[in-house]
Design a protein around this motif. Structure first.
Motif, PDB file in Angstrom:
ATOM      1  N   TYR A 462       1.007  -1.355  -0.262  1.00  0.00           N
ATOM      2  CA  TYR A 462       0.013   0.098  -0.162  1.00  0.00           C
ATOM      3  C   TYR A 462       0.748   1.668   0.016  1.00  0.00           C
ATOM      4  CZ  TYR A 462      -3.664  -3.036   1.136  1.00  0.00           C
ATOM      5  OH  TYR A 462      -4.576  -4.638   0.883  1.00  0.00           O
ATOM      6  N   SER A 463       0.035   2.780   0.080  1.00  0.00           N
ATOM      7  CA  SER A 463       1.258   3.301  -0.029  1.00  0.00           C
ATOM      8  C   SER A 463       2.202   3.965   1.040  1.00  0.00           C
ATOM      9  CB  SER A 463      -0.055   5.018  -0.316  1.00  0.00           C
ATOM     10  OG  SER A 463      -0.986   4.743   1.624  1.00  0.00           O
ATOM     11  N   ASP A 464       1.950   3.970   2.684  1.00  0.00           N
ATOM     12  CA  ASP A 464       2.892   3.435   3.459  1.00  0.00           C
ATOM     13  C   ASP A 464       3.217   2.356   4.147  1.00  0.00           C
ATOM     14  OD1 ASP A 464       0.577   3.261   4.536  1.00  0.00           O
ATOM     15  OD2 ASP A 464       0.691   5.212   5.485  1.00  0.00           O
ATOM     16  N   PHE A 465       2.617   1.364   3.925  1.00  0.00           N
ATOM     17  CA  PHE A 465       3.206   0.185   4.516  1.00  0.00           C
ATOM     18  C   PHE A 465       2.492  -1.575   3.716  1.00  0.00           C
ATOM     19  CE2 PHE A 465      -1.811  -0.051   5.044  1.00  0.00           C
ATOM     20  CZ  PHE A 465      -2.053  -0.855   4.637  1.00  0.00           C
ATOM     21  N   VAL A 466       2.710  -2.303   3.873  1.00  0.00           N
ATOM     22  CA  VAL A 466       3.311  -3.409   3.316  1.00  0.00           C
ATOM     23  C   VAL A 466       2.131  -5.275   4.689  1.00  0.00           C
ATOM     24  CG1 VAL A 466       4.412  -5.937   2.628  1.00  0.00           C
ATOM     25  CG2 VAL A 466       5.018  -3.307   2.313  1.00  0.00           C
ATOM     26  N   HIS A 467       1.243  -5.662   3.391  1.00  0.00           N
ATOM     27  CA  HIS A 467       0.301  -6.295   4.280  1.00  0.00           C
ATOM     28  C   HIS A 467       1.227  -7.809   3.461  1.00  0.00           C
ATOM     29  CE1 HIS A 467      -3.891  -8.388   5.532  1.00  0.00           C
ATOM     30  NE2 HIS A 467      -2.596  -8.379   6.082  1.00  0.00           N
ATOM     31  N   VAL A 468       1.016  -8.530   4.251  1.00  0.00           N
ATOM     32  CA  VAL A 468       1.645  -9.938   4.181  1.00  0.00           C
ATOM     33  C   VAL A 468       0.547 -10.950   4.600  1.00  0.00           C
ATOM     34  CG1 VAL A 468       2.654 -12.237   4.317  1.00  0.00           C
ATOM     35  CG2 VAL A 468       3.939  -9.955   4.059  1.00  0.00           C
ATOM     36  N   LEU A 469      -0.436 -11.879   3.985  1.00  0.00           N
ATOM     37  CA  LEU A 469      -1.720 -12.233   4.596  1.00  0.00           C
ATOM     38  C   LEU A 469      -1.377 -14.716   4.189  1.00  0.00           C
ATOM     39  CD1 LEU A 469      -3.952 -12.442   5.845  1.00  0.00           C
ATOM     40  CD2 LEU A 469      -5.052 -12.628   3.494  1.00  0.00           C
ATOM     41  N   GLN A 470      -1.502 -14.822   5.574  1.00  0.00           N
ATOM     42  CA  GLN A 470      -1.202 -16.470   5.098  1.00  0.00           C
ATOM     43  C   GLN A 470      -2.501 -17.626   5.411  1.00  0.00           C
ATOM     44  OE1 GLN A 470       2.596 -16.923   6.996  1.00  0.00           O
ATOM     45  NE2 GLN A 470       3.720 -16.269   5.264  1.00  0.00           N
ATOM     46  N   PRO A 471      -3.243 -17.954   5.345  1.00  0.00           N
ATOM     47  CA  PRO A 471      -4.320 -18.167   5.603  1.00  0.00           C
ATOM     48  C   PRO A 471      -3.945 -19.451   4.728  1.00  0.00           C
ATOM     49  CG  PRO A 471      -5.013 -17.009   3.651  1.00  0.00           C
ATOM     50  CD  PRO A 471      -3.845 -17.145   3.849  1.00  0.00           C
ATOM     51  N   SER A 472      -4.063 -21.121   6.034  1.00  0.00           N
ATOM     52  CA  SER A 472      -4.197 -22.446   5.722  1.00  0.00           C
ATOM     53  C   SER A 472      -5.902 -22.864   6.242  1.00  0.00           C
ATOM     54  CB  SER A 472      -3.211 -22.712   5.607  1.00  0.00           C
ATOM     55  OG  SER A 472      -2.922 -22.984   7.397  1.00  0.00           O
ATOM     56  N   LEU A 473      -6.084 -24.392   5.733  1.00  0.00           N
ATOM     57  CA  LEU A 473      -7.226 -24.765   5.361  1.00  0.00           C
ATOM     58  C   LEU A 473      -6.446 -26.254   5.891  1.00  0.00           C
ATOM     59  CD1 LEU A 473      -9.835 -25.172   6.945  1.00  0.00           C
ATOM     60  CD2 LEU A 473     -11.242 -25.460   4.935  1.00  0.00           C
ATOM     61  N   THR A 474      -7.263 -27.233   6.542  1.00  0.00           N
ATOM     62  CA  THR A 474      -6.556 -28.488   6.348  1.00  0.00           C
ATOM     63  C   THR A 474      -7.068 -29.634   7.116  1.00  0.00           C
ATOM     64  OG1 THR A 474      -4.159 -28.271   6.837  1.00  0.00           O
ATOM     65  CG2 THR A 474      -4.322 -30.222   7.049  1.00  0.00           C
ATOM     66  N   TYR A 475      -7.316 -30.850   6.441  1.00  0.00           N
ATOM     67  CA  TYR A 475      -7.749 -31.694   7.321  1.00  0.00           C
ATOM     68  C   TYR A 475      -7.144 -33.021   7.303  1.00  0.00           C
ATOM     69  CZ  TYR A 475     -11.932 -34.724   6.602  1.00  0.00           C
ATOM     70  OH  TYR A 475     -13.682 -35.864   6.771  1.00  0.00           O
ATOM     71  N   PHE A 516       2.016  -7.070   9.223  1.00  0.00           N
ATOM     72  CA  PHE A 516       2.213  -5.341   8.506  1.00  0.00           C
ATOM     73  C   PHE A 516       3.586  -5.000   8.547  1.00  0.00           C
ATOM     74  CE2 PHE A 516      -2.576  -6.306   9.076  1.00  0.00           C
ATOM     75  CZ  PHE A 516      -3.209  -5.490   8.287  1.00  0.00           C
ATOM     76  N   TYR A 517       3.652  -4.381   7.926  1.00  0.00           N
ATOM     77  CA  TYR A 517       5.450  -3.715   7.447  1.00  0.00           C
ATOM     78  C   TYR A 517       5.626  -2.107   7.543  1.00  0.00           C
ATOM     79  CZ  TYR A 517       6.842  -8.987   8.242  1.00  0.00           C
ATOM     80  OH  TYR A 517       7.328 -10.392   8.628  1.00  0.00           O
ATOM     81  N   ASP A 518       6.547  -1.441   8.022  1.00  0.00           N
ATOM     82  CA  ASP A 518       6.066  -0.442   7.081  1.00  0.00           C
ATOM     83  C   ASP A 518       7.543   0.069   6.105  1.00  0.00           C
ATOM     84  OD1 ASP A 518       8.867  -0.406   8.649  1.00  0.00           O
ATOM     85  OD2 ASP A 518       8.129   1.249  10.007  1.00  0.00           O
ATOM     86  N   ASP A 519       7.299   0.981   5.460  1.00  0.00           N
ATOM     87  CA  ASP A 519       7.818   0.992   4.277  1.00  0.00           C
ATOM     88  C   ASP A 519       9.282   0.657   5.356  1.00  0.00           C
ATOM     89  OD1 ASP A 519       6.113   2.103   2.376  1.00  0.00           O
ATOM     90  OD2 ASP A 519       5.985   3.490   2.826  1.00  0.00           O
ATOM     91  N   GLY A 520      10.521   1.159   5.761  1.00  0.00           N
ATOM     92  CA  GLY A 520      11.181   0.104   5.864  1.00  0.00           C
ATOM     93  C   GLY A 520      11.854  -0.762   6.650  1.00  0.00           C
ATOM     94  N   GLY A 521      10.569  -2.223   5.818  1.00  0.00           N
ATOM     95  CA  GLY A 521      10.668  -2.707   6.792  1.00  0.00           C
ATOM     96  C   GLY A 521      10.549  -3.596   7.728  1.00  0.00           C
ATOM     97  N   ASN A 522      10.152  -2.404   9.267  1.00  0.00           N
ATOM     98  CA  ASN A 522       9.773  -2.826  10.465  1.00  0.00           C
ATOM     99  C   ASN A 522       8.432  -3.456  10.349  1.00  0.00           C
ATOM    100  OD1 ASN A 522      12.217  -1.565  11.175  1.00  0.00           O
ATOM    101  ND2 ASN A 522      11.573   0.073  10.153  1.00  0.00           N
ATOM    102  N   LEU A 523       8.521  -4.429  11.398  1.00  0.00           N
ATOM    103  CA  LEU A 523       7.380  -5.274  11.638  1.00  0.00           C
ATOM    104  C   LEU A 523       6.532  -3.930  12.772  1.00  0.00           C
ATOM    105  CD1 LEU A 523       6.098  -7.716  11.189  1.00  0.00           C
ATOM    106  CD2 LEU A 523       7.181  -8.478  13.260  1.00  0.00           C
TER     107      LEU A 523
END
Length: 709
Positions: A462-475, A516-523
């Motif tokens: 996004y304009s000022d941050f990065v979003h990483v999403l990791q969903p999973s479903l296991t049977y 969620f990370y900012d532009d500097g890569g900080n969590l």
């Protein structure tokens, strides 16, 4: 013509004196039959040193070089700098005399003496003063009647020594010796003092032996006036460039009245400890290059009770130091495809007077094949075989073999947007029971668990941050055989306690991780959520739900972990933490809560209160030299009517002036001890005092040792 003669004269004097290894350069040089005189910005090169002065004379007959001036500076001796009013060098005997001498080195140590004599690498001072503080405002100073510095061994000896703090005498000793650099050398170390209302005055005097570059010994005799005397010895060594270790032996004997007052089980406390690690073992044994890597790791702590650890000033850094002591010896060898290991573990339960019923693992053998692909990169597998021998002198023992082989096929769909994993977990386990007579002395279990997993890994900027999403479903569907469950239930209760195969149920698990990370890569924020659904359960279908998250906002950190049990409709675990800090300050407030639930025979809910603590930590740098820290722990479950403490605290100050520092602290804690009736504990309020003089070390007084405030 006159200019040429003026330039040649100093050059001639340099050459004439070169045979004596002296070079003199100055603005004005003159000579007669007996004396050479140099004036104005005199620079003398002599014996790998440079001497600067305003006047220099050389007596040819007596071979004396005299340098005078407001400040005569000699640079180059052992990396130090010497200033003097007058320097006289006997070029024949190589002896140098100084008047009103000031010496300083790269460790910020300085010495001022009325006179000094240098011969080879040695310096002998008359009455002198020494410190590492600022010359104009020395907070501490050592005064001596005479002293000697061995430049070759970097060792200073002083006689008739007085120590002053802010011009106030605080200590006198007829003799003092110490090393002036970091190289190891034998001798007495700074003593440690302490006081305890139960053990009286405590004194330990360490002695250090540096007999070889590859090993040394430290001997630590101690006395506790109301308890007894003891001694500990530690050998530290490096037997190769790839290995090092340490061995310690210790013994302490209590006084009869102390044993009677506290009803101790043991009058003497002794033990043996060893730490050792080594790599490239095969290569060194075979004396040739090998295609594998290997290592040995040994961590041994054998003792007769926990007081052996408590009575040490500086305990060795074992993997775990607690009431349940663990010793281990491990060896492994591996390459890029395979791993093999042999391990041994020996446990001592210091809460018991006898260790015969404590289970040991002697040995463990492991063979493992690393994850690899078969036929295509989509299909992977690995294998693992582990054999454990659980043994003890009294009680049931078991030898357990476990084989595990996961086989997984992974592929992607929708141009990599979605991934699918089909996995087969193969298990085989066999237990052989011994040391007791049972109807069934062995148990065999095998299972195959089918798993299907759908997952994805999405990243969007996004304009000022990065979003990483990791969903999973296991049977997951296990192929449990009812006969194996019945065979396990037919085992004796003691056999079931030693080993349970862990029967899995049909399970649908959902997991979600996001970052969620900012532009500097900080969590800035993360969350991990998991929830399972159990279709075969009759009384409840939902497994435990777990949610972990943390916010990082400016100087703030907010953390929470919660595990909720649908089976008992209770929170099983909750950890919350708030931290606020920056340069020179920090505060943390945390709460830890944990419960263990079970159903009783009459379906009543049983609760084990494991943890419910509130904790506060504070640190603040009041000035550039003064810092303060404190901690407070409050047990919310303890109503103060029980034997255990409801609250514990610690508080400490540290003043650091650079050339010296002082630490003061106080702490409340519970100390375990082994009595005739088993393990008990006593409450202690502990005081600590430590004074260090840089770079020599200092004096430490503490009722608990090797703790930092």
């Amino acid at each position: 013509m006159h200019k040429i003669v003026f330039i040649l004269i100093p050059l001639l004097w340099i050459m004439a004196l070169a045979q004596g290894k002296i070079e003199i350069m100055a603005e004005d040089l003159s000579a007669n039959e007996t004396t050479i005189t140099a004036k104005g910005n005199v620079v003398v090169h002599y014996d790998n040193s440079i001497i600067q002065s305003s006047l220099a004379t050389y007596d040819r007959a007596n071979h004396l070089l005299t340098l005078k001036g407001k400040s005569v500076e000699l640079m180059g001796y052992q990396g130090s700098k010497i200033e003097s009013n007058e320097v006289v060098i006997d070029t024949q005997s190589k002896e140098t005399h100084f008047k009103k001498t000031f010496l300083s080195d790269d460790h910020d140590i300085w010495v001022f003496a009325n006179s000094a004599i240098k011969k080879d690498d040695n310096l002998t001072f008359s009455s002198s003063m020494m410190s590492s503080c600022d010359v104009n405002s020395s907070d501490w100073t050592l005064y001596s009647g005479s002293s000697h510095y061995d430049g070759k061994n970097h060792y200073m000896t002083m006689r008739d020594v007085k120590m002053k703090l802010w011009d106030m005498p605080v200590m006198y000793t007829p003799y003092l010796a110490f090393s002036t650099h970091s190289k190891r050398s034998s001798g007495f170390l700074f003593p440690a003092f302490g006081y305890s209302d139960t053990e009286g005055f405590i004194y330990e005097q360490p002695f250090y032996l540096a007999l070889s570059p590859s090993w040394d010994i430290e001997i630590n005799p101690q006395i506790r006036t109301n308890r007894g005397e003891g001694i500990y010895g530690t050998l530290r060594f490096a037997d190769s460039p790839y290995s090092h270790g340490g061995i310690r032996l210790g013994y302490f004997r209590d006084q009869d009245n102390y044993v009677a007052d506290y009803e101790l089980e043991n009058k003497t406390h002794y033990g043996f400890e060893m730490l050792y690690s080594s790599s490239n073992v095969l290569e060194r044994v075979l004396n040739k290059k090998v295609s594998v890597s290997d290592a040995v790791y040994i961590d041994i702590a054998l003792l007769n009770d926990i007081d052996y650890i408590y009575l040490q000033k500086k305990p060795m850094n074992h993997f775990g130091v607690a009431s349940f002591m663990e010793s281990k010896a491990n060896y492994f060898v591996n390459n890029s495809d395979y791993f093999a290991g042999v391990y041994a573990k020996y446990f001592i339960d210091t809460t018991l007077n006898e260790n015969n019923e404590t289970m040991q693992i002697l040995p463990t053998i492991q063979l493992h094949k690393y994850l690899t692909s078969a036929f295509s990169n989509h299909l992977t597998y690995s294998t693992d075989l582990t054999i454990n021998n659980y043994t003890r002198e009294e009680g049931t023992t078991v030898r357990l073999a476990e084989f595990y082989a996961p086989i997984e096929y992974t592929t992607t769909f929708l141009e990599g947007f979605l991934s699918l994993s089909l996995k087969e977990d193969l298990y085989y386990k066999k237990a052989l029971y011994g040391n007791e007579v049972y109807e069934n002395d062995e148990y065999e279990y095998y299972n195959a668990i089918h798993r299907a997993k759908v997952f994805t890994d999405l990243t969007k900027k996004y304009s000022d941050f990065v979003h990483v999403l990791q969903p999973s479903l296991t049977y997951s569907i296990p192929s449990n055989q009812e006969s194996k469950i019945e065979d396990f239930e037919a085992l004796d209760e003691e056999q079931q306690k030693l080993y349970s195969p862990g029967f899995e149920e049909e399970d649908i698990s959902f997991r979600l991780s996001q970052y969620f990370y900012d532009d500097g890569g900080n969590l800035k924020f993360y969350q991990r959520l998991s929830q399972s659904y159990l279709p075969d359960q009759e009384e409840y279908n939902w497994g435990d739900i777990s949610n972990e998250m943390q916010y990082n906002i400016a100087n703030w950190k907010l953390y929470n972990l919660m595990i909720y049990s649908h089976q008992f409709s209770k929170i099983k675990e909750m950890s919350s933490r708030i931290n606020w800090g920056g340069k020179g300050y920090g505060i943390g407030l945390s709460h830890s809560y944990e419960r263990v639930y079970s159903w009783g025979e009459n379906e009543e809910l049983r609760t084990y209160e494991k943890t419910n603590d509130l904790k506060l930590d504070l640190g603040y740098q009041i000035t550039n030299t003064l810092t303060f820290n404190m901690g407070f722990t409050y047990d919310l479950d303890n109503d103060d009517t029980e034997d255990e403490l409801q609250s514990q605290y610690r508080i400490g100050f540290k003043y650091d002036k650079g050339c010296w520092n002082l630490a003061l602290g106080m702490k409340q804690e519970i100390r375990p001890m082994q009595t005739e009736d088993g393990s008990k504990s006593i409450e202690e309020t502990l005081f600590a005092f430590q004074l260090n003089f840089v770079p020599f070390g200092g004096v430490k007084m503490s009722s608990e040792d090797d703790r930092r405030y």
